[in-house]
Write a protein that holds these residues in place. Structure first.
Motif, PDB file in Angstrom:
ATOM      1  N   UNK A  24       0.900  -1.102   0.093  1.00 46.69           N
ATOM      2  CA  UNK A  24       0.178  -0.488   0.703  1.00 46.69           C
ATOM      3  C   UNK A  24       0.723   0.829   0.123  1.00 46.69           C
ATOM      4  N   UNK A  25       1.758   1.180   0.880  1.00 45.94           N
ATOM      5  CA  UNK A  25       2.709   2.785   0.807  1.00 45.94           C
ATOM      6  C   UNK A  25       4.137   2.625   0.662  1.00 45.94           C
ATOM      7  N   UNK A  26       4.289   3.119  -0.234  1.00 50.35           N
ATOM      8  CA  UNK A  26       5.571   3.376  -1.020  1.00 50.35           C
ATOM      9  C   UNK A  26       7.127   3.912  -0.187  1.00 50.35           C
ATOM     10  N   UNK A  27       7.482   3.187   0.690  1.00 47.20           N
ATOM     11  CA  UNK A  27       8.449   4.029   1.995  1.00 47.20           C
ATOM     12  C   UNK A  27       9.606   3.568   1.259  1.00 47.20           C
ATOM     13  N   UNK A  28      10.441   3.766   2.374  1.00 48.27           N
ATOM     14  CA  UNK A  28      11.942   3.748   2.428  1.00 48.27           C
ATOM     15  C   UNK A  28      11.826   2.541   1.715  1.00 48.27           C
ATOM     16  N   UNK A  29      12.167   1.717   2.775  1.00 48.97           N
ATOM     17  CA  UNK A  29      11.774  -0.031   3.439  1.00 48.97           C
ATOM     18  C   UNK A  29      11.238  -0.823   2.050  1.00 48.97           C
ATOM     19  N   UNK A 123      -7.072   2.230 -18.034  1.00 46.93           N
ATOM     20  CA  UNK A 123      -4.808   2.628 -18.601  1.00 46.93           C
ATOM     21  C   UNK A 123      -4.522   2.603 -17.093  1.00 46.93           C
ATOM     22  N   UNK A 124      -4.395   2.039 -16.353  1.00 42.85           N
ATOM     23  CA  UNK A 124      -3.983   2.583 -15.162  1.00 42.85           C
ATOM     24  C   UNK A 124      -2.183   1.807 -15.727  1.00 42.85           C
ATOM     25  N   UNK A 125      -0.973   1.310 -15.600  1.00 41.45           N
ATOM     26  CA  UNK A 125       0.500   1.818 -16.106  1.00 41.45           C
ATOM     27  C   UNK A 125       0.430  -0.084 -14.933  1.00 41.45           C
ATOM     28  N   UNK A 126       1.266  -1.232 -15.509  1.00 40.31           N
ATOM     29  CA  UNK A 126       0.368  -2.448 -14.346  1.00 40.31           C
ATOM     30  C   UNK A 126       2.336  -2.401 -13.886  1.00 40.31           C
ATOM     31  N   UNK A 127       2.902  -1.855 -14.756  1.00 36.03           N
ATOM     32  CA  UNK A 127       4.633  -1.769 -12.864  1.00 36.03           C
ATOM     33  C   UNK A 127       3.767  -0.362 -12.484  1.00 36.03           C
ATOM     34  N   UNK A 128       3.166  -0.353 -12.232  1.00 38.51           N
ATOM     35  CA  UNK A 128       2.880   0.708 -10.672  1.00 38.51           C
ATOM     36  C   UNK A 128       1.686  -0.792  -9.676  1.00 38.51           C
ATOM     37  N   UNK A 129       1.368  -2.172 -10.432  1.00 40.84           N
ATOM     38  CA  UNK A 129       0.657  -2.514  -9.644  1.00 40.84           C
ATOM     39  C   UNK A 129       1.633  -3.215  -8.613  1.00 40.84           C
ATOM     40  N   UNK A 130       0.785  -3.092  -6.876  1.00 44.22           N
ATOM     41  CA  UNK A 130       1.115  -4.127  -5.354  1.00 44.22           C
ATOM     42  C   UNK A 130       1.886  -2.726  -5.134  1.00 44.22           C
ATOM     43  N   UNK A 131       1.334  -1.358  -5.619  1.00 46.83           N
ATOM     44  CA  UNK A 131       1.496  -0.083  -4.776  1.00 46.83           C
ATOM     45  C   UNK A 131       0.434   0.247  -4.033  1.00 46.83           C
ATOM     46  N   UNK A 132      -0.489  -0.185  -4.885  1.00 45.02           N
ATOM     47  CA  UNK A 132      -2.306   0.443  -4.106  1.00 45.02           C
ATOM     48  C   UNK A 132      -2.960   0.314  -2.757  1.00 45.02           C
TER      49      UNK A 132
END
Length: 250
Positions: A24-29, A123-132
């Motif tokens: 869900x959240x793209x943090x440093x870890x 129209x979502x970019x598949x490269x972003x899947x897994x970050x939402x």
């Protein structure tokens, strides 16, 4: 050449960290999952999460994948917040049309992960899947839920920390057996939101680190057949909805 068993186990564990890192959240870890993480979060009282949905008991969810049914028993008796969050999202139709964006079967069956709400957008970019994660329409903010694991013999769950980090040596009640359903998260313990995964085999090394909240009770052959890019046609609660409690705006 034969695979060294110890090296294989280490590689699978690293793969698990990478798998759960894109949640869900793209943090440093999330960006560097092999770096030391922040100190474990102290176990928090359930009152701190009183605004989140809870499941008081059990429920059954029917998920249709490629036109075939999968029945999931969701256990709110041992993971009330995690199970309540999942049932609430099913009710909101959050999972209808989402993609299984990560399926790992080599060198042995591992997981099929999906549930990212942004993956249903044409129209979502598949490269972003897994970050939402799930954005609550009433607040405009992403809902995050705590890591919630009940050890064997404990009267209530441990919140906000893997069991070992909390100094608990007992195994969890809900384990990563084949067909288990659990929440994906980043390395931050309280970062799960909407993404979940099916365990495609027994994954004991994940026990106590990720929150299992359900089990496939019918249609495991369908789960075994999931390919990366497959979508969930629909999901609905077919039993136990009366056990869902929504105590706040989320």
């Amino acid at each position: 050449m034969e695979i060294n068993i110890r090296q294989w186990i280490v590689s699978v564990m690293i793969l698990g960290a990478l798998l759960m890192g894109g949640c869900a959240q793209q943090d440093a870890t999330s960006q560097a999952p092999n770096l030391p993480t922040e100190p474990p979060v102290t176990a928090q009282a359930p009152d701190a999460f009183s605004n989140l949905p809870r499941l008081e008991g059990k429920a059954t969810v029917q998920m249709v994948i490629k036109g075939k049914n999968v029945l999931i028993e969701v256990d709110g008796s041992k993971a009330p917040i995690t199970a309540g969050n999942f049932v609430d999202l099913v009710q909101r139709q959050v999972y209808d049309g989402v993609v299984f964006h990560r399926v790992v079967r080599d060198p042995q069956p591992f997981v099929a992960q999906g549930g990212d709400p942004q993956s249903k957008k044409p129209q979502a970019d598949p490269r972003t899947f897994g970050t939402g994660g799930f954005i609550d329409p009433t607040t405009g903010q992403e809902r995050s839920i705590p890591l919630e694991i009940t050890p064997e013999g404990a009267p209530s769950p441990v919140y906000g920390s893997p069991l070992q980090s909390a100094g608990i040596n007992q195994p969890p009640v809900l384990k990563h057996k084949r067909g288990a359903v659990a929440m994906a998260r980043s390395q931050a313990p309280n970062s799960a939101s909407a993404q979940f995964y099916f365990a495609l085999s027994d994954l004991e090394f994940l026990d106590g680190n990720y929150a299992v909240f359900g089990q496939v009770i019918e249609g495991m052959d369908v789960v075994d057949g999931i390919q990366q890019g497959d979508r969930i046609d629909s999901a609905q609660v077919v039993e136990g909805l009366e056990n869902l409690r929504s105590n706040g705006p989320s």
